[in-house]
Design a protein around this motif. Structure first.
Motif, PDB file in Angstrom:
ATOM      1  N   ILE A  63       0.835  -1.207   0.000  1.00 40.83           N
ATOM      2  CA  ILE A  63       0.000   0.000   0.000  1.00 40.83           C
ATOM      3  C   ILE A  63       0.872   1.262   0.000  1.00 40.83           C
ATOM      4  CG2 ILE A  63      -1.658   1.328   1.415  1.00 40.83           C
ATOM      5  CD1 ILE A  63      -2.889  -1.167  -0.004  1.00 40.83           C
ATOM      6  N   GLY A  64       0.474   2.236  -0.873  1.00 45.93           N
ATOM      7  CA  GLY A  64       1.243   3.483  -0.982  1.00 45.93           C
ATOM      8  C   GLY A  64       0.515   4.702  -0.426  1.00 45.93           C
ATOM      9  N   ALA A  65      -0.796   4.583  -0.192  1.00 47.62           N
ATOM     10  CA  ALA A  65      -1.562   5.718   0.365  1.00 47.62           C
ATOM     11  C   ALA A  65      -2.827   5.150   1.015  1.00 47.62           C
ATOM     12  CB  ALA A  65      -1.954   6.700  -0.730  1.00 47.62           C
ATOM     13  N   ILE A  66      -3.370   5.913   1.961  1.00 52.87           N
ATOM     14  CA  ILE A  66      -4.568   5.438   2.679  1.00 52.87           C
ATOM     15  C   ILE A  66      -5.652   6.504   2.654  1.00 52.87           C
ATOM     16  CG2 ILE A  66      -5.491   4.643   4.909  1.00 52.87           C
ATOM     17  CD1 ILE A  66      -2.727   3.611   5.651  1.00 52.87           C
ATOM     18  N   VAL A  67      -6.884   6.068   2.378  1.00 55.37           N
ATOM     19  CA  VAL A  67      -8.059   6.915   2.602  1.00 55.37           C
ATOM     20  C   VAL A  67      -8.744   6.338   3.834  1.00 55.37           C
ATOM     21  CG1 VAL A  67     -10.327   7.612   1.743  1.00 55.37           C
ATOM     22  CG2 VAL A  67      -8.378   7.493   0.161  1.00 55.37           C
ATOM     23  N   THR A  93      -8.385   5.566  14.429  1.00 52.23           N
ATOM     24  CA  THR A  93      -7.662   6.540  13.586  1.00 52.23           C
ATOM     25  C   THR A  93      -6.182   6.559  13.948  1.00 52.23           C
ATOM     26  OG1 THR A  93      -9.651   7.848  13.260  1.00 52.23           O
ATOM     27  CG2 THR A  93      -7.566   9.000  12.939  1.00 52.23           C
ATOM     28  N   THR A  94      -5.880   6.484  15.234  1.00 53.84           N
ATOM     29  CA  THR A  94      -4.471   6.435  15.648  1.00 53.84           C
ATOM     30  C   THR A  94      -3.800   5.182  15.076  1.00 53.84           C
ATOM     31  OG1 THR A  94      -5.198   7.422  17.724  1.00 53.84           O
ATOM     32  CG2 THR A  94      -2.940   6.635  17.661  1.00 53.84           C
ATOM     33  N   THR A  95      -4.531   4.078  15.077  1.00 53.44           N
ATOM     34  CA  THR A  95      -3.968   2.822  14.540  1.00 53.44           C
ATOM     35  C   THR A  95      -3.631   2.994  13.057  1.00 53.44           C
ATOM     36  OG1 THR A  95      -5.384   1.664  16.107  1.00 53.44           O
ATOM     37  CG2 THR A  95      -4.355   0.325  14.409  1.00 53.44           C
ATOM     38  N   ILE A  96      -4.510   3.675  12.327  1.00 55.39           N
ATOM     39  CA  ILE A  96      -4.247   3.925  10.894  1.00 55.39           C
ATOM     40  C   ILE A  96      -3.022   4.824  10.724  1.00 55.39           C
ATOM     41  CG2 ILE A  96      -5.166   5.104   8.833  1.00 55.39           C
ATOM     42  CD1 ILE A  96      -6.505   2.420   9.355  1.00 55.39           C
ATOM     43  N   PHE A  97      -2.968   5.918  11.481  1.00 55.84           N
ATOM     44  CA  PHE A  97      -1.829   6.841  11.353  1.00 55.84           C
ATOM     45  C   PHE A  97      -0.512   6.128  11.741  1.00 55.84           C
ATOM     46  CE2 PHE A  97      -4.660  10.822  12.285  1.00 55.84           C
ATOM     47  CZ  PHE A  97      -5.148  10.784  10.985  1.00 55.84           C
ATOM     48  N   GLU A  98      -0.591   5.321  12.770  1.00 57.77           N
ATOM     49  CA  GLU A  98       0.603   4.622  13.253  1.00 57.77           C
ATOM     50  C   GLU A  98       1.071   3.594  12.211  1.00 57.77           C
ATOM     51  OE1 GLU A  98       2.235   5.857  15.383  1.00 57.77           O
ATOM     52  OE2 GLU A  98       3.425   4.321  16.351  1.00 57.77           O
ATOM     53  N   ILE A 105       4.158   5.187   4.786  1.00 58.84           N
ATOM     54  CA  ILE A 105       3.106   5.672   3.878  1.00 58.84           C
ATOM     55  C   ILE A 105       2.877   7.136   4.236  1.00 58.84           C
ATOM     56  CG2 ILE A 105       0.666   5.436   3.226  1.00 58.84           C
ATOM     57  CD1 ILE A 105       0.927   2.462   4.141  1.00 58.84           C
ATOM     58  N   ASN A 106       3.256   7.995   3.316  1.00 57.71           N
ATOM     59  CA  ASN A 106       3.231   9.422   3.632  1.00 57.71           C
ATOM     60  C   ASN A 106       1.827  10.016   3.579  1.00 57.71           C
ATOM     61  OD1 ASN A 106       5.007  11.466   4.391  1.00 57.71           O
ATOM     62  ND2 ASN A 106       4.715  12.450   2.397  1.00 57.71           N
ATOM     63  N   LYS A 107       1.053   9.576   2.587  1.00 54.18           N
ATOM     64  CA  LYS A 107      -0.223  10.261   2.333  1.00 54.18           C
ATOM     65  C   LYS A 107      -1.412   9.519   2.954  1.00 54.18           C
ATOM     66  CE  LYS A 107      -2.367  13.603   0.122  1.00 54.18           C
ATOM     67  NZ  LYS A 107      -2.033  13.999  -1.239  1.00 54.18           N
ATOM     68  N   VAL A 108      -2.130  10.226   3.820  1.00 55.99           N
ATOM     69  CA  VAL A 108      -3.376   9.697   4.384  1.00 55.99           C
ATOM     70  C   VAL A 108      -4.444  10.774   4.242  1.00 55.99           C
ATOM     71  CG1 VAL A 108      -4.551   8.778   6.424  1.00 55.99           C
ATOM     72  CG2 VAL A 108      -2.119   8.307   6.108  1.00 55.99           C
ATOM     73  N   ASN A 158       1.944  13.385   5.478  1.00 53.91           N
ATOM     74  CA  ASN A 158       1.053  14.282   4.743  1.00 53.91           C
ATOM     75  C   ASN A 158      -0.388  13.803   4.955  1.00 53.91           C
ATOM     76  OD1 ASN A 158      -0.156  16.022   2.973  1.00 53.91           O
ATOM     77  ND2 ASN A 158       0.841  15.210   1.130  1.00 53.91           N
ATOM     78  N   VAL A 159      -0.900  14.076   6.159  1.00 54.81           N
ATOM     79  CA  VAL A 159      -2.297  13.728   6.468  1.00 54.81           C
ATOM     80  C   VAL A 159      -3.156  14.925   6.094  1.00 54.81           C
ATOM     81  CG1 VAL A 159      -3.965  13.136   8.270  1.00 54.81           C
ATOM     82  CG2 VAL A 159      -1.597  12.283   8.427  1.00 54.81           C
ATOM     83  N   ILE A 160      -4.137  14.690   5.255  1.00 56.58           N
ATOM     84  CA  ILE A 160      -5.073  15.763   4.909  1.00 56.58           C
ATOM     85  C   ILE A 160      -6.424  15.409   5.521  1.00 56.58           C
ATOM     86  CG2 ILE A 160      -6.329  16.884   3.022  1.00 56.58           C
ATOM     87  CD1 ILE A 160      -3.890  16.917   1.411  1.00 56.58           C
TER      88      ILE A 160
END
Ligand SMILES: NC(=O)c1ccc[n+]([C@@H]2O[C@H](COP(=O)([O-])OP(=O)(O)OC[C@H]3O[C@@H](n4cnc5c(N)ncnc54)[C@H](O)[C@@H]3O)[C@@H](O)[C@H]2O)c1
Length: 304
Positions: A63-67, A93-98, A105-108, A158-160
């Motif tokens: 995986i290269g990016a997460i929505v 959400t913390t689990t996803i960011f972690e 994976i830079n982009k979320v 890079n979390v948007i």
């Protein structure tokens, strides 16, 4: 790019899956339940708080990016189960960011909500408008944003965060006043609701919400990391009723005064999303409701 979409069986997540797939990305869904809507795409099941499960999926599909669209997604549901809302929306959400941080994976793209603004009297809501979360759901969404800012600042990610307006359209499972009226209208039933005519909400069609997510995913470098994603138009439920009446002139629609328990939020200023992400909603309310009605009609036919 290989994109992981959490909440892929839900309203927004399934539309994002479809759009990314159409645009040629390899999408992998992640949800605690399977859904026939995403049957033709790859979906893994699991819990948002299950780090080992997420880690194995991220590795398996490179995986290269997460929505991040998964979670408890309604203020009223949040009030019914505050503990579960905090667990799913904050710990999840913390689990996803972690997981993103540890697997580089830079982009979320994190789906936040206009609920963070709470009730306020400001005419127009910009991302600078003072946040005032008034329920567990809103607190959980705002906490996700703050965590995103921390991951950006401290770990160079890079979390948007996208503050979505009220999303309507096919595959919505959570309570929704448009769905409630339209389902009855499509079935030829008269509507006589005791209250709700004065409730005003900023509605965004699900395809526009998915477009906002897509644009945020594509955006290279932005000067902000939090955006409003809406239409900039607030609509009262009696105006929604008029749109539905126009489509179904043979039924009677009566809605008594009062609200439906949603916050009153001034219309979104989405100019930064337009400037920095290139996002602009395509659907007027009339067009979204007409397309949604068509979907419900077709679905009714295929069921009978
Ligand atoms: N729908 C709206 O009007 C709206 C408005 C503003 C913000 N949002 C945000 O957008 C996101 C998507 O909303 P939606 O309307 O698609 O919601 P939805 O309820 O349709 O979908 C959420 C999905 O998350 C999954 N999920 C819930 N808990 C989970 C867990 N512990 N583990 C794995 N999966 C889990 C559910 O099974 C569901 O398929 C949410 O984060 C919501 O807060 C939605």
């Amino acid at each position: 790019m290989n994109v992981l979409v959490t909440g892929s069986s839900g309203l927004v997540g399934s539309a994002v899956m479809e759009l990314l797939h159409r645009e040629g990305h390899h999408v992998v869904g992640f949800d605690q339940r399977k859904s026939p809507i995403t049957d033709h795409l790859t979906v893994e099941t699991g819990d948002l708080c299950d780090f080992p499960r997420l880690a194995s999926i991220i590795q398996k599909y490179n995986i290269g990016a997460i929505v991040h669209s998964g979670g408890i997604s309604h203020p009223h549901a949040g009030e019914a189960s505050p503990y579960e809302t905090v667990r799913t929306n904050i710990l999840g959400t913390t689990t996803i960011f972690e997981a993103a941080r540890l697997f580089h994976i830079n982009k979320v793209v994190y789906l936040s909500s206009g609920a963070v603004y709470g009730n306020h009297s400001a005419g127009v809501t910009t991302v600078e408008t003072k946040v005032h979360p008034e329920n567990t759901y809103a607190v959980s969404k705002l906490t996700g944003e703050y965590l995103g800012e921390v991951y950006n600042r401290n770990y160079g990610m890079n979390v948007i965060s996208l503050r979505l307006a009220f999303v309507y359209g096919p595959n919505r499972f959570m309570p929704d006043p448009i769905k409630s009226l339209l389902e009855r209208a499509v079935n030829g039933l008269d509507i006589d609701d005791a209250k709700g005519a004065d409730q005003q909400l900023e509605f965004i069609y699900v395809k526009d919400a998915a477009l906002g997510v897509y644009k945020a995913l594509q955006a290279e470098k932005c000067s902000s990391s939090i955006f409003n994603i809406g239409t900039g138009v607030n609509t009262k439920m009696n105006e929604v009723a008029a749109v539905i009446k126009n489509l179904y002139p043979n039924i009677s629609i009566k809605i008594g005064p009062g609200d439906l328990g949603y916050d009153f939020i001034g219309a979104f200023d989405c100019s930064e999303a337009e400037k920095q992400l290139g996002f602009k909603a395509n659907y007027r309310l009339e067009d979204g409701i007409a397309e949604y009605a068509k979907y419900l009609e077709e679905n009714k036919k295929s069921k009978s």
